[in-house]
Scaffold this active site. Structure first.
Site, PDB file in Angstrom:
ATOM      1  N   GLN A 115       6.373  17.174  15.239  1.00 53.62           N
ATOM      2  CA  GLN A 115       7.655  16.711  14.719  1.00 53.62           C
ATOM      3  C   GLN A 115       7.703  16.724  13.188  1.00 53.62           C
ATOM      4  O   GLN A 115       6.680  16.800  12.514  1.00 53.62           O
ATOM      5  CB  GLN A 115       7.929  15.294  15.212  1.00 53.62           C
ATOM      6  CG  GLN A 115       8.222  15.199  16.700  1.00 53.62           C
ATOM      7  CD  GLN A 115       8.641  13.796  17.080  1.00 53.62           C
ATOM      8  OE1 GLN A 115       7.902  13.072  17.714  1.00 53.62           O
ATOM      9  NE2 GLN A 115       9.846  13.414  16.684  1.00 53.62           N
ATOM     10  N   HIS A 116       8.929  16.655  12.682  1.00 57.70           N
ATOM     11  CA  HIS A 116       9.259  16.322  11.288  1.00 57.70           C
ATOM     12  C   HIS A 116       8.986  17.414  10.245  1.00 57.70           C
ATOM     13  O   HIS A 116       9.429  17.274   9.111  1.00 57.70           O
ATOM     14  CB  HIS A 116       8.516  15.059  10.821  1.00 57.70           C
ATOM     15  CG  HIS A 116       8.586  13.902  11.745  1.00 57.70           C
ATOM     16  ND1 HIS A 116       9.775  13.404  12.219  1.00 57.70           N
ATOM     17  CD2 HIS A 116       7.605  13.129  12.297  1.00 57.70           C
ATOM     18  CE1 HIS A 116       9.530  12.385  13.019  1.00 57.70           C
ATOM     19  NE2 HIS A 116       8.230  12.199  13.089  1.00 57.70           N
ATOM     20  N   ASP A 152       6.698  17.132  20.097  1.00 55.92           N
ATOM     21  CA  ASP A 152       5.498  16.972  20.914  1.00 55.92           C
ATOM     22  C   ASP A 152       5.466  15.642  21.653  1.00 55.92           C
ATOM     23  O   ASP A 152       5.074  15.588  22.831  1.00 55.92           O
ATOM     24  CB  ASP A 152       4.230  17.173  20.084  1.00 55.92           C
ATOM     25  CG  ASP A 152       4.159  16.338  18.814  1.00 55.92           C
ATOM     26  OD1 ASP A 152       5.077  15.538  18.547  1.00 55.92           O
ATOM     27  OD2 ASP A 152       3.169  16.493  18.072  1.00 55.92           O
TER      28      ASP A 152
END
Length: 498
Positions: free
Chosen positions: A84-85, A245
């Protein structure tokens, strides 16, 4: 025997890519292909060239196809669950303008603080996005880029998350899902759409962003001819929107609207996370109030320092990771990369309580305890976010589902068991993110609700079921719990950069 129909679930994590080849009918994992990534950067920087992820996906699929023994023609769908991110900036040709800034890149801590203040404080952010900006979040990285690398920001023809980048390479379609989008701090979990006011705040044109599919299992396109040639797969198979994820792991566990709700999960990997799927929209500054891949919510707390940090301490001491014993009086907060929960981006590791008779094995045990404590401390807040009372005996007795690389380690398991005082369930499948992505691929290929698909696989797959371990609760080590908490609370200001 009739020919198998297979779906591929891709787990593109910080350190590697895994491609699980899963039997669509039974959920049997036929093979898992693997390929490594390279992370670069010093100090707070953590970056990877996104082309590395694509090459790793290609290599992992090739390895899995060979190991599984199935024909390429048997594959009906593919989906990606990614770290992520991360901030991926693309040019007009769809090529990366610069290396991606990863989730554990802490350089944007000043931007996170400034953005929080600019909107009126933490409560204003949780009301709109469910999440308060910290250095992990994508919006803070975009703001950092604008201030520190304006040429790259101005050259952007597309802004993506890591899994979006790979999905677009597979399908030619710019798409994301609510789960991963909710980790950007420019997507509103209150409205289910990009927040134009927040995009204006960070100077990001909505036209640079992918469309948000209804769920991570939505079919957003088909495998293009060029991608099919690179991967050795049939053109035209279903490509799902995919997800982050943590959302993928939730699907793999059967957590969501068509499965288990309000059941805590502890994931121990590069990061440590605690999360649950819930119908209650979380809005507390103590957690990240994410959306899930299936239309529910995924309140989550995440730490930056988990298995890698403890392994580093073991290496410094010249010990194997299994040599640890309980830390005794020693407290070690292994915040080697700063920390996200609690929000201490400038922190470093801190140790206290050494005595003449302290052993290296106790120091290592204290590192385990510090890492586990940091993520377990968020568990009560997680339960409250699900609308539950942590003091209710039924809620207090709910087991923790423990996943990730740490779940396979005896010291990790016993440390979590001792510090939480809860029973543990350790699922038999170690590749839950990839399994969840495979369920998304199955959904895109016509298989129905992805959480129901994964739940059905878990019920039918005998080997996975038999490998699941259930550990009873032990008496909680309140002395260690209170000792670690006291050190963290007293040190957060002057010693940990808080």
């Amino acid at each position: 025997m009739p020919p198998r129909t297979v779906v591929i679930g891709v787990d593109s994590s910080t350190q590697s890519t895994k491609a699980a080849f899963v039997d669509l009918a039974t959920g049997e994992v036929l093979a898992v292909g693997r390929a490594p990534h390279e992370v670069t950067g010093e100090g707070g920087a953590r970056e990877t060239d996104p082309e590395t992820w694509w090459r790793a996906l290609r290599d992992a699929v090739a390895a899995g196809l060979k190991e599984s023994g199935v024909t390429a023609a048997s594959v009906s769908g593919i989906a990606v669950a990614g770290q992520q991110h991360g901030l991926v900036v693309l040019d007009r040709a769809g090529r990366p303008v610069r290396p991606a800034m990863l989730w554990n890149d802490t350089r944007s801590a000043p931007q996170a603080a400034a953005l929080t203040a600019a909107l009126g404080g933490p409560d204003a952010w949780t009301a709109r996005t469910g999440t308060v900006p910290v250095a992990s979040m994508t919006a803070t990285k975009w703001q950092w880029l604008r201030e520190n690398d304006p040429a790259s920001a101005e050259a952007a023809a597309g802004v993506r998350l890591p899994h979006d980048f790979l999905t677009e390479r597979l399908s030619g379609v710019a798409a994301t899902d609510p789960g991963d989008a909710s980790g950007t701090c420019w997507y509103s979990t209150a409205t289910g759409a990009y927040d134009t006011g927040l995009l204006d705040l960070i100077g990001l044109d909505a036209g640079l962003l992918p469309e948000v599919a209804p769920t991570g299992g939505t079919r957003i396109g088909s495998l293009t001819a060029s991608a099919a040639e690179e991967l050795g797969l049939p053109a035209g198979i279903a490509v799902a929107a995919g997800t982050g994820d943590n959302m993928g792991a939730a699907v793999g566990l059967g957590l969501g609207g068509a499965g288990l709700l309000d059941q805590p999960v502890l994931s121990l990997g590069t990061s440590g996370t605690v999360f649950a799927a819930s119908r209650t929209r979380p809005a507390t500054a103590a957690l990240s109030g994410f959306a899930a891949a299936d239309g529910t919510y995924l309140p989550l707390a995440c730490t930056l320092n988990c298995t890698l940090a403890v392994d580093k301490v073991a290496s410094l001491l010249g010990l194997h990771r299994d040599d640890a014993v309980p830390g005794g009086e020693t407290v070690l907060l292994p915040y080697l990369d700063g920390e996200r929960t609690p929000d201490l981006p400038l922190a470093a590791g801190l140790m206290t309580g050494l005595r003449h008779d302290t052993t290296p094995q106790q120091i290592l045990g204290a590192a385990y305890e510090g890492a586990a404590y940091t993520v377990l401390r968020a568990l009560d807040e997680l339960l409250r976010a699900c609308g539950l009372d942590p003091a209710d005996p039924e809620v207090a007795a709910r087991p923790i589902r423990m996943i990730g690389g740490g779940a396979r380690g005896a010291v990790w398991t016993e440390t979590v068991r001792r510090l939480s005082g809860r029973p543990l369930i350790v699922p038999g499948d170690g590749e839950l993110v990839a399994l969840g992505a495979a369920a998304l691929a199955a959904s895109a290929a016509g298989g129905g609700d992805p959480v129901a698909v994964a739940g059905g696989w878990n019920d039918r797959e005998e080997e996975r079921r038999h490998a699941t371990r259930q550990l009873t609760a032990v008496e909680r080590d309140m002395a260690a719990w209170e000792r670690i908490g006291s050190v963290l609370d007293r040190a957060s200001g002057p010693l940990l950069g808080g």
